[in-house]
Design a protein around this motif. Structure first.
Motif, PDB file in Angstrom:
ATOM      1  N   LEU A  43       0.827  -1.212   0.000  1.00 18.52           N
ATOM      2  CA  LEU A  43       0.000   0.000   0.000  1.00 18.52           C
ATOM      3  C   LEU A  43       0.860   1.260   0.000  1.00 18.52           C
ATOM      4  CD1 LEU A  43      -2.815  -1.056   2.486  1.00 18.52           C
ATOM      5  CD2 LEU A  43      -2.938  -0.896  -0.003  1.00 18.52           C
ATOM      6  N   TRP A  44       1.950   1.255   0.741  1.00 22.28           N
ATOM      7  CA  TRP A  44       2.820   2.420   0.782  1.00 22.28           C
ATOM      8  C   TRP A  44       3.486   2.646  -0.576  1.00 22.28           C
ATOM      9  CZ3 TRP A  44       8.272   2.678   0.482  1.00 22.28           C
ATOM     10  CH2 TRP A  44       8.797   3.946   0.733  1.00 22.28           C
ATOM     11  N   GLY A  45       3.920   1.575  -1.216  1.00 23.60           N
ATOM     12  CA  GLY A  45       4.579   1.700  -2.514  1.00 23.60           C
ATOM     13  C   GLY A  45       3.653   2.211  -3.602  1.00 23.60           C
ATOM     14  N   TYR A  46       2.415   1.787  -3.567  1.00 22.39           N
ATOM     15  CA  TYR A  46       1.469   2.203  -4.606  1.00 22.39           C
ATOM     16  C   TYR A  46       0.760   3.516  -4.265  1.00 22.39           C
ATOM     17  CZ  TYR A  46       1.913  -2.225  -7.074  1.00 22.39           C
ATOM     18  OH  TYR A  46       2.390  -3.291  -7.773  1.00 22.39           O
ATOM     19  N   SER A  47       0.924   4.035  -3.062  1.00 19.36           N
ATOM     20  CA  SER A  47       0.217   5.267  -2.689  1.00 19.36           C
ATOM     21  C   SER A  47       0.759   6.474  -3.439  1.00 19.36           C
ATOM     22  CB  SER A  47       0.328   5.504  -1.181  1.00 19.36           C
ATOM     23  OG  SER A  47       1.676   5.759  -0.828  1.00 19.36           O
ATOM     24  N   ARG A  48       1.990   6.417  -3.913  1.00 20.55           N
ATOM     25  CA  ARG A  48       2.582   7.540  -4.628  1.00 20.55           C
ATOM     26  C   ARG A  48       2.330   7.475  -6.128  1.00 20.55           C
ATOM     27  NH1 ARG A  48       8.474   6.715  -2.652  1.00 20.55           N
ATOM     28  NH2 ARG A  48       7.825   4.648  -3.220  1.00 20.55           N
ATOM     29  N   ASP A  49       1.747   6.404  -6.619  1.00 24.91           N
ATOM     30  CA  ASP A  49       1.507   6.245  -8.056  1.00 24.91           C
ATOM     31  C   ASP A  49       0.280   7.055  -8.474  1.00 24.91           C
ATOM     32  OD1 ASP A  49       1.593   5.413 -10.655  1.00 24.91           O
ATOM     33  OD2 ASP A  49       1.750   3.285 -10.179  1.00 24.91           O
ATOM     34  N   THR A  50       0.325   7.610  -9.671  1.00 21.55           N
ATOM     35  CA  THR A  50      -0.784   8.443 -10.147  1.00 21.55           C
ATOM     36  C   THR A  50      -1.823   7.642 -10.924  1.00 21.55           C
ATOM     37  OG1 THR A  50       0.481   8.992 -12.145  1.00 21.55           O
ATOM     38  CG2 THR A  50       0.654  10.489 -10.256  1.00 21.55           C
ATOM     39  N   ARG A  51      -1.493   6.450 -11.358  1.00 21.11           N
ATOM     40  CA  ARG A  51      -2.452   5.631 -12.113  1.00 21.11           C
ATOM     41  C   ARG A  51      -3.294   4.825 -11.130  1.00 21.11           C
ATOM     42  NH1 ARG A  51       1.404   2.025 -14.870  1.00 21.11           N
ATOM     43  NH2 ARG A  51       2.631   2.573 -13.066  1.00 21.11           N
ATOM     44  N   LYS A  52      -4.412   5.372 -10.714  1.00 22.76           N
ATOM     45  CA  LYS A  52      -5.207   4.772  -9.631  1.00 22.76           C
ATOM     46  C   LYS A  52      -5.934   3.493 -10.057  1.00 22.76           C
ATOM     47  CE  LYS A  52      -4.184   7.844  -6.603  1.00 22.76           C
ATOM     48  NZ  LYS A  52      -3.222   7.549  -5.603  1.00 22.76           N
ATOM     49  N   GLY A  53      -6.399   3.413 -11.304  1.00 20.64           N
ATOM     50  CA  GLY A  53      -7.165   2.241 -11.743  1.00 20.64           C
ATOM     51  C   GLY A  53      -6.347   0.973 -11.751  1.00 20.64           C
ATOM     52  N   SER A  54      -5.192   1.011 -12.396  1.00 21.25           N
ATOM     53  CA  SER A  54      -4.357  -0.186 -12.477  1.00 21.25           C
ATOM     54  C   SER A  54      -3.737  -0.506 -11.119  1.00 21.25           C
ATOM     55  CB  SER A  54      -3.268  -0.004 -13.530  1.00 21.25           C
ATOM     56  OG  SER A  54      -2.434   1.089 -13.189  1.00 21.25           O
ATOM     57  N   VAL A  55      -3.465   0.527 -10.331  1.00 20.57           N
ATOM     58  CA  VAL A  55      -2.904   0.317  -8.995  1.00 20.57           C
ATOM     59  C   VAL A  55      -3.902  -0.414  -8.107  1.00 20.57           C
ATOM     60  CG1 VAL A  55      -2.166   1.500  -6.905  1.00 20.57           C
ATOM     61  CG2 VAL A  55      -1.305   2.237  -9.124  1.00 20.57           C
ATOM     62  N   ALA A  56      -5.166  -0.038  -8.183  1.00 20.66           N
ATOM     63  CA  ALA A  56      -6.191  -0.702  -7.372  1.00 20.66           C
ATOM     64  C   ALA A  56      -6.284  -2.184  -7.733  1.00 20.66           C
ATOM     65  CB  ALA A  56      -7.533  -0.019  -7.562  1.00 20.66           C
ATOM     66  N   LEU A  57      -6.193  -2.505  -9.002  1.00 17.99           N
ATOM     67  CA  LEU A  57      -6.239  -3.904  -9.426  1.00 17.99           C
ATOM     68  C   LEU A  57      -5.028  -4.673  -8.903  1.00 17.99           C
ATOM     69  CD1 LEU A  57      -7.539  -6.166 -11.074  1.00 17.99           C
ATOM     70  CD2 LEU A  57      -6.178  -5.379 -13.025  1.00 17.99           C
ATOM     71  N   LEU A  58      -3.840  -4.075  -9.005  1.00 16.89           N
ATOM     72  CA  LEU A  58      -2.636  -4.753  -8.517  1.00 16.89           C
ATOM     73  C   LEU A  58      -2.664  -4.947  -7.007  1.00 16.89           C
ATOM     74  CD1 LEU A  58       0.090  -3.016 -10.689  1.00 16.89           C
ATOM     75  CD2 LEU A  58      -0.741  -5.356 -10.893  1.00 16.89           C
ATOM     76  N   VAL A  59      -3.139  -3.944  -6.276  1.00 24.43           N
ATOM     77  CA  VAL A  59      -3.248  -4.074  -4.826  1.00 24.43           C
ATOM     78  C   VAL A  59      -4.232  -5.175  -4.473  1.00 24.43           C
ATOM     79  CG1 VAL A  59      -4.049  -2.911  -2.732  1.00 24.43           C
ATOM     80  CG2 VAL A  59      -2.521  -1.731  -4.303  1.00 24.43           C
ATOM     81  N   PHE A  60      -5.371  -5.221  -5.165  1.00 31.03           N
ATOM     82  CA  PHE A  60      -6.364  -6.268  -4.915  1.00 31.03           C
ATOM     83  C   PHE A  60      -5.772  -7.650  -5.180  1.00 31.03           C
ATOM     84  CE2 PHE A  60      -9.555  -9.154  -6.664  1.00 31.03           C
ATOM     85  CZ  PHE A  60     -10.351  -9.308  -5.545  1.00 31.03           C
ATOM     86  N   LEU A  61      -5.043  -7.799  -6.269  1.00 29.72           N
ATOM     87  CA  LEU A  61      -4.457  -9.103  -6.595  1.00 29.72           C
ATOM     88  C   LEU A  61      -3.416  -9.528  -5.553  1.00 29.72           C
ATOM     89  CD1 LEU A  61      -4.083  -8.857 -10.462  1.00 29.72           C
ATOM     90  CD2 LEU A  61      -5.691 -10.256  -9.168  1.00 29.72           C
ATOM     91  N   ARG A  62      -2.591  -8.585  -5.119  1.00 31.87           N
ATOM     92  CA  ARG A  62      -1.594  -8.934  -4.099  1.00 31.87           C
ATOM     93  C   ARG A  62      -2.251  -9.287  -2.769  1.00 31.87           C
ATOM     94  NH1 ARG A  62       3.972  -5.578  -4.773  1.00 31.87           N
ATOM     95  NH2 ARG A  62       4.317  -6.166  -6.928  1.00 31.87           N
ATOM     96  N   LEU A  63      -3.277  -8.540  -2.385  1.00 33.48           N
ATOM     97  CA  LEU A  63      -3.980  -8.854  -1.147  1.00 33.48           C
ATOM     98  C   LEU A  63      -4.684 -10.207  -1.242  1.00 33.48           C
ATOM     99  CD1 LEU A  63      -5.494  -5.387  -0.186  1.00 33.48           C
ATOM    100  CD2 LEU A  63      -3.465  -6.499   0.744  1.00 33.48           C
ATOM    101  N   ALA A  64      -5.216 -10.536  -2.411  1.00 36.42           N
ATOM    102  CA  ALA A  64      -5.863 -11.837  -2.601  1.00 36.42           C
ATOM    103  C   ALA A  64      -4.844 -12.972  -2.464  1.00 36.42           C
ATOM    104  CB  ALA A  64      -6.540 -11.893  -3.963  1.00 36.42           C
ATOM    105  N   VAL A  65      -3.644 -12.775  -3.001  1.00 37.65           N
ATOM    106  CA  VAL A  65      -2.603 -13.800  -2.882  1.00 37.65           C
ATOM    107  C   VAL A  65      -2.187 -13.969  -1.420  1.00 37.65           C
ATOM    108  CG1 VAL A  65      -0.188 -14.313  -3.434  1.00 37.65           C
ATOM    109  CG2 VAL A  65      -1.756 -13.602  -5.234  1.00 37.65           C
TER     110      VAL A  65
END
Length: 100
Positions: A43-65
């Motif tokens: 979450l900290w690594g992706y919080s600085r990214d500006t592409r929110k749509g793809s970031v949300a998908l990647l965070v969801f996939l990592r949390l699911a794993v």
């Protein structure tokens, strides 16, 4: 929904969620701590990214794993205990032999 999966839960039944893992508690707590750290870093690594749509998908996939790995380590299962009531029986034995 549990009744659909496990059958009816009667008046004398008890349903509990248990862990079938044979690992000691400190190992399970350590795995939980590692999972929390991994989620926090993600979450900290992706919080600085500006592409929110793809970031949300990647965070969801990592949390699911992480959730799947935790479930595999804990090996959750339902324990259904059923108490069956039956009529009491009394047996009387009369020995009328000469040996007594």
């Amino acid at each position: 929904m549990l009744e659909w999966l496990l059958g009816p839960i009667g008046e004398y039944s008890k349903l509990t969620l248990v862990s079938l893992s044979e690992l000691p508690l400190w190992v399970l707590l350590g795995c939980g701590l590692v999972a929390v750290v991994v989620v926090g870093i993600t979450l900290w690594g992706y919080s600085r990214d500006t592409r929110k749509g793809s970031v949300a998908l990647l965070v969801f996939l990592r949390l699911a794993v992480v959730a799947i790995v935790i479930a595999m380590v804990l090996q959750p299962a339902f324990l259904k205990e059923i108490v069956v009531s039956s009529k009491n029986h009394l047996v009387i034995l009369i020995d009328d032999s000469q040996s007594m």
